[in-house]
Design an enzyme around this catalytic site. Structure first.
Site, short mmCIF file in Angstrom:
data_model
loop_
_atom_site.label_atom_id
_atom_site.label_comp_id
_atom_site.label_asym_id
_atom_site.label_seq_id
_atom_site.Cartn_x
_atom_site.Cartn_y
_atom_site.Cartn_z
N ASP A 171 -11.14 -17.45 8.80
CA ASP A 171 -11.73 -16.03 9.27
C ASP A 171 -10.47 -15.61 10.46
O ASP A 171 -9.83 -16.24 11.29
CB ASP A 171 -12.98 -16.19 9.89
CG ASP A 171 -13.98 -16.31 9.10
OD1 ASP A 171 -13.96 -15.70 7.74
OD2 ASP A 171 -14.95 -16.73 9.15
N HIS A 230 -11.88 -19.19 1.41
CA HIS A 230 -12.49 -20.38 2.27
C HIS A 230 -12.47 -21.39 1.64
O HIS A 230 -11.93 -22.31 1.68
CB HIS A 230 -13.86 -19.91 2.81
CG HIS A 230 -13.74 -19.07 4.23
ND1 HIS A 230 -12.92 -19.27 5.03
CD2 HIS A 230 -14.58 -18.05 4.47
CE1 HIS A 230 -13.37 -18.13 6.04
NE2 HIS A 230 -14.11 -17.47 5.50
N HIS A 265 -13.91 -12.91 -0.55
CA HIS A 265 -13.63 -13.66 0.94
C HIS A 265 -14.10 -15.23 1.08
O HIS A 265 -13.17 -16.02 1.51
CB HIS A 265 -14.58 -12.68 2.06
CG HIS A 265 -14.68 -13.25 3.43
ND1 HIS A 265 -13.84 -12.51 4.33
CD2 HIS A 265 -15.31 -14.10 3.92
CE1 HIS A 265 -13.91 -13.24 5.66
NE2 HIS A 265 -14.78 -14.05 5.11
N GLU A 266 -15.25 -15.38 0.41
CA GLU A 266 -15.60 -16.77 0.58
C GLU A 266 -14.90 -17.61 -0.42
O GLU A 266 -14.62 -18.79 0.11
CB GLU A 266 -17.34 -16.75 0.37
CG GLU A 266 -18.01 -15.79 1.49
CD GLU A 266 -18.07 -16.44 2.88
OE1 GLU A 266 -17.62 -17.51 3.01
OE2 GLU A 266 -18.16 -15.59 3.69
#
Ligand code: CA
Ligand code: CA
Length: 953
Positions: free
Chosen positions: A164, A157, A153-154
């Site tokens: 998000d 980014h 997930h990170e």
């Protein structure tokens, strides 16, 4: 689609300082994960990082449809951890450049993993921050999902610039489907199922009840949580709730929820995360791998940091004799040796012209005496040619006086001249393991010099010969160790210079705040006389320091220095300096300090441009990150100065208001577009920050992994412990007033046409459009863009209205226009407000209208389409009515979902109770922009006959 592509292309060039990650055949290599030097030794941290990344590699491989995996990772181990034979030494890697940092939070702000991300859609983030607690404590699995899934997930980014798909600030929105209005959780995909409940916990036992509607927002009440079913079939999305066992994909075109009020929609033009990833250079430069699992298991190397070893390599060729350069070099290098470089570091000095000489052997700074000895080695005269490679090799020789190899060492290379033979050593130097920071001085410094920095991950600075600029001093003050050891690093409080006429004064105030004060120096420099000007400095308690209290060294007759014993008094220090020379001269004031204590992190500033080489007519963005510990500092005044060799410096105020270049309001990242290019060549960036009591406070981080409140398992609600919230009082801790100065290094601009520049910059995209319903009128508001992006003033606006979201996004020009002839744009950054009556629209339950805006400048250049706001009429269902309604109203006259009773009891209407509610929903904006308007019963009553039939449906 067209707009979307141009948005992505704008941000392909990497940011100034950071990642050295490489992508080879789908495998990410050279990922640096750094452990903060303040953390105590704990090998479980290393073990768990390794387990996390290994598992994440497979998850990433599948989530990207067999395209990407993690191949090789370097873990940086603090200097104070016990050495082990398997540890290698750090080469050019450093904590400051790491992709992932492991560090304790400040003020117990929780263990939410997050990515510091402040570029546009598709632009890389700065770093991922994990707390040691997150890496060590397995109970977080229930909240964020496995560490491997959180890492992916990170990583999305950080690497691909996606955002998000949840939104803590706007957790709900209204969706209208074929006339039926529903409040929905902000999520992707919209197929994720769950319940809307309010938990109330006493100790360990939690009661839950269904959410009610909020009187004001007409959405669910505060405290309402969307609790997902643990077992479900939805595969997406990783940017929403990676913790769900079924989630193994990013939302793509078919699963994306463009109605959700989240950052992904706002930043990426309502496109799915997978579409953005497919647009990334990573994606276009690779192809998918024909295998069911990653072709390689992740490998790890453990690198331990060493004592800092720096060699100054200083140009003393003939040209250094001009423009007072050799004296300015002395002043600047002296500040570096006496005030900047940390105790315990090793330092040597080399000078070069046609040949190179060691003027000081490598010595460890263990006392003030060593610092004083080192400044005796600084050059005071210049002459001869320029052989840059000679200087660099001699610098390596100095480092090798202590170390067997150059790993992790630093060279500070300063030159003002060109050298055709420089390319001889460029490739050789690349893999030596030494980081080379470059300082170019004046207009003739070798144009390729920065390649040394680029190849070795060093910093880049440029100083002009302008007399009233402290460029060289700021460059030397900016050479921080990059070790992450904030408590030892120098902090620049002030650096200002001005030309002062005979007998005139230079006055000012420098605020020493409570987070700094150790090792504080006040330095006054001048450039003509050989004796100091008249100085008066007063501390906050009124104690006076005069010229005679300052030290002027015999070797350097144009610098006076005062070292404050102990910890400097907190408060405003006032100074008055009079030019007592027979002609005007440039006087400057420089103040440096260090953290007051180990326990409280000081306020720090990092400034940089979005890229370090720019081709006109691309715009650039200036960023300043102001923080304490890891918390953003809000409410500061941030002024950027951009200086070039010719022409006057450009001053710009950076804002943290979430408009223009600034993507998020109140995240401590202050931003502004830079478009006033005066010509080709080097520019440098410097930032002044002022925080004033009452206005400055700390904020919270964005781009976190979602803290899942709980799950429904087999029909049973199982809540997680509530997220530990730091109280506002604590987070808005008294910062007090402060002053900071930071250099943002140098950048190069190319392809600026000679002669006058025609306008090439349109107004920037409006990203904060909001709407409000006022009786039968629509009230739109937004922040004004400028003539050139977020600078200046636009010429006019086009506002479009449509009942189709997609039409407005894809074919804006064809939508119905709103008459804007009375609307004159205000200067960039000011709030615009416009009210109008929508024509040909009957407002009824389930009605949905969308609005969007473009701005046009006086050269007819048009901005991109703004965020799209949605207005919807929504009658909340039965259970929505507030507790306070009289019982008979609830039993007798409650409108059920999507309909009103055929006969509204007259008494209820006459009582003035709200029975019908018009809600205006705004999508595509992060902060809660959900403004609702209740039509009071008296209005309803008035219009009863007119709207009745539609409302009945
Ligand atoms: Ca911001
Ligand atoms: Ca323009």
């Amino acid at each position: 689609m067209r707009v979307f592509k141009s948005l992505v292309l704008l941000f392909l060039v990497p940011a100034v300082r950071g990642s050295m990650v490489q992508l080879k055949n789908g495998g990410y290599e050279d990922i640096v994960i750094a452990i903060n030097p303040e953390l105590p030794e704990d090998h479980n941290i290393i073990r768990n990082i390794q387990a996390m990344v290994k598992e994440a590699s497979t998850y990433l491989f599948n989530a990207t449809k067999q395209r990407f995996f993690f191949k090789a990772v370097k873990i940086l181990i603090p200097l104070h951890w016990l050495p082990k034979p398997e540890y290698l030494s750090v080469k050019t890697e450093s904590y400051d450049k790491a992709d992932v940092i492991v560090a304790n939070p400040y003020l117990k702000h929780g263990d939410d993993p997050y990515t510091l991300q402040y570029g546009g859609c598709g632009e890389k983030g700065r770093y991922i921050h994990f707390t040691p607690n997150f890496l060590l404590n397995d109970t977080f699995h229930n909240i964020y999902g496995s560490r491997a899934k959180v890492f992916v997930h990170e990583w999305a980014h950080l690497r691909w610039g996606v955002f998000d798909e949840y939104n803590n600030d706007a957790p709900f929105y209204v969706s209208v489907n074929s006339g039926n209005a529903n409040v929905e959780a902000t999520r992707c995909s919209a197929d994720v199922t769950g319940k809307y409940i309010v938990p109330s916990c006493m100790g360990n036992s939690c009661m839950t009840r269904e959410c009610k509607y909020d009187q004001q927002t007409k959405l669910y009440e505060a405290g309402c949580k969307f609790v997902p079913e643990k077992t479900q079939n939805v595969p997406a999305s990783i940017m929403y709730m990676q913790s769900l066992p079924s989630v193994v994909e990013f939302c793509d075109q078919s699963t994306h929820n463009e109605k959700a009020t989240n950052m992904q929609n706002k930043m990426c033009n309502y496109k799915s995360t997978w579409e953005v990833i497919m647009n990334s250079p990573d994606f276009t430069n690779t192809s998918s791998i024909n295998s069911t699992s990653p072709p390689f298991e992740t490998t790890f190397s453990l690198l331990q940091t060493k004592d800092r070893a720096v060699c100054l390599v200083l140009d003393v060729s003939g040209s250094m004799d001009g423009y007072n350069r050799i004296n300015r070099l002395y002043q600047a290098a002296e500040i570096f040796l006496l005030q900047i470089i940390e105790m315990g570091s090793w330092v040597g000095i080399v000078t070069f012209q046609s040949t190179a000489q060691i003027t000081c052997n490598l010595r460890q700074i263990v006392s003030e005496n060593v610092r004083q000895d080192l400044i005796k080695c600084l050059p005071t005269s210049a002459g001869g040619g320029t052989k840059i490679c000679e200087g660099v090799y001699k610098g390596f020789e100095v480092i090798k006086q202590k170390y067997s190899n150059l790993d992790g060492s630093e060279i500070v290379l300063l030159t003002d001249g060109e050298d055709r033979t420089m390319s001889n050593c460029l490739t050789d130097v690349k893999n030596k393991g030494s980081i080379i920071h470059t300082i170019t001085l004046g207009p003739s410094a070798a144009p390729e010099l920065e390649q040394f920095s680029d190849m070795t991950g060093g910093l880049k600075f440029h100083a002009t010969d302008k007399v009233d600029s402290n460029g060289l001093i700021d460059a030397f003050s900016g050479i921080s160790s990059g070790s992450g050891n904030i408590s030892e690093q120098p902090i620049q409080l002030e650096s200002t210079a001005q030309s002062v006429a005979v007998k005139q004064w230079m006055n000012g105030t420098v605020t020493v705040d409570s987070t700094v004060g150790k090792d504080t120096f006040f330095v006054v420099t001048w450039d003509r006389s050989t004796s100091p000007p008249d100085i008066l400095l007063k501390d906050p308690k009124g104690k006076e320091y005069r010229t005679s209290n300052f030290t002027v060294s015999n070797l350097n007759l144009q610098t006076a220095r005062l070292n404050i014993a102990g910890t400097a008094e907190v408060g405003n220090w006032l100074y008055w300096i009079q030019n007592n020379h027979t002609e005007s001269q440039v006087i400057s004031m420089i103040v440096t300090s260090r953290a007051a204590s180990l326990a409280v992190p000081p306020v720090t500033v990092k400034a940089h441009m979005n890229k370090d080489t720019n081709n006109f007519p691309n715009p650039m963005v200036i960023y300043a990150e102001v923080s304490q510990g890891f918390l953003p500092v809000l409410g500061a005044t941030v002024m950027a100065t951009i200086e070039q060799e010719t022409g006057s410096a450009v001053e710009l105020k950076l804002l943290d208001d979430g408009s223009g270049a600034d993507i998020t309001k109140n995240d401590g990242i202050y931003s502004k577009y830079f478009t006033s290019f005066k010509g080709n060549g080097r520019y440098n960036l410097k930032v002044h920050i002022q925080g004033r009591n009452q206005t400055v406070r700390l904020g919270r981080r964005q781009s976190r992994a979602l803290y899942v409140p709980g799950y429904i398992e087999n029909g049973e609600i199982k809540m997680n412990a509530p997220r530990p919230e730091v109280s506002d009082d604590e987070i808005q801790a008294k910062l007090g007033s402060f002053n900071r100065v930071a250099t943002g290094g140098s950048f190069v601009v190319k392809n600026v046409p000679s002669g006058g520049i025609t306008d090439v910059f349109p107004p920037c995209k409006i990203t904060d459009l909001e709407a409000q319903f006022e009786e039968d009128k629509i009230h739109l508001s937004w922040t004004a863009p400028g003539n050139d992006l977020d600078v200046g003033q636009a010429d006019r606006y086009i506002i479009k209205v449509s009942e189709s979201f997609l039409d407005l996004r894809n074919t804006f020009e064809n939508a119905t226009s709103v008459n804007t002839s009375s609307l004159v744009p205000k200067p960039a950054g000011t709030k615009e407000s416009f009210q109008f009556k929508p024509e040909n629209v009957t407002i009824e339950n389930g009605t949905i209208i969308y609005f969007a805006v473009r701005a046009i400048d006086n050269a007819s250049l048009t901005s991109e389409v703004s965020n799209i706001v949605q207005a919807a009429l929504f009658v909340p269902p039965k259970e929505s009515l507030p507790d306070t309604l009289p019982t008979e109203v609830i039993t007798n006259s409650v409108p059920t979902q999507g309909s009103l009773p055929d006969t509204l009891p007259t008494d209820v209407i006459n009582d003035g109770v709200n029975v019908s509610i018009i809600v205006l929903i705004v999508t595509g904006s992060v902060i809660a922009v959900l403004i609702a308007v209740s039509i009071t019963v008296c209005i309803l009553h008035k219009k009863n006959r007119k709207v009745g039939p539609e409302l009945r449906m």
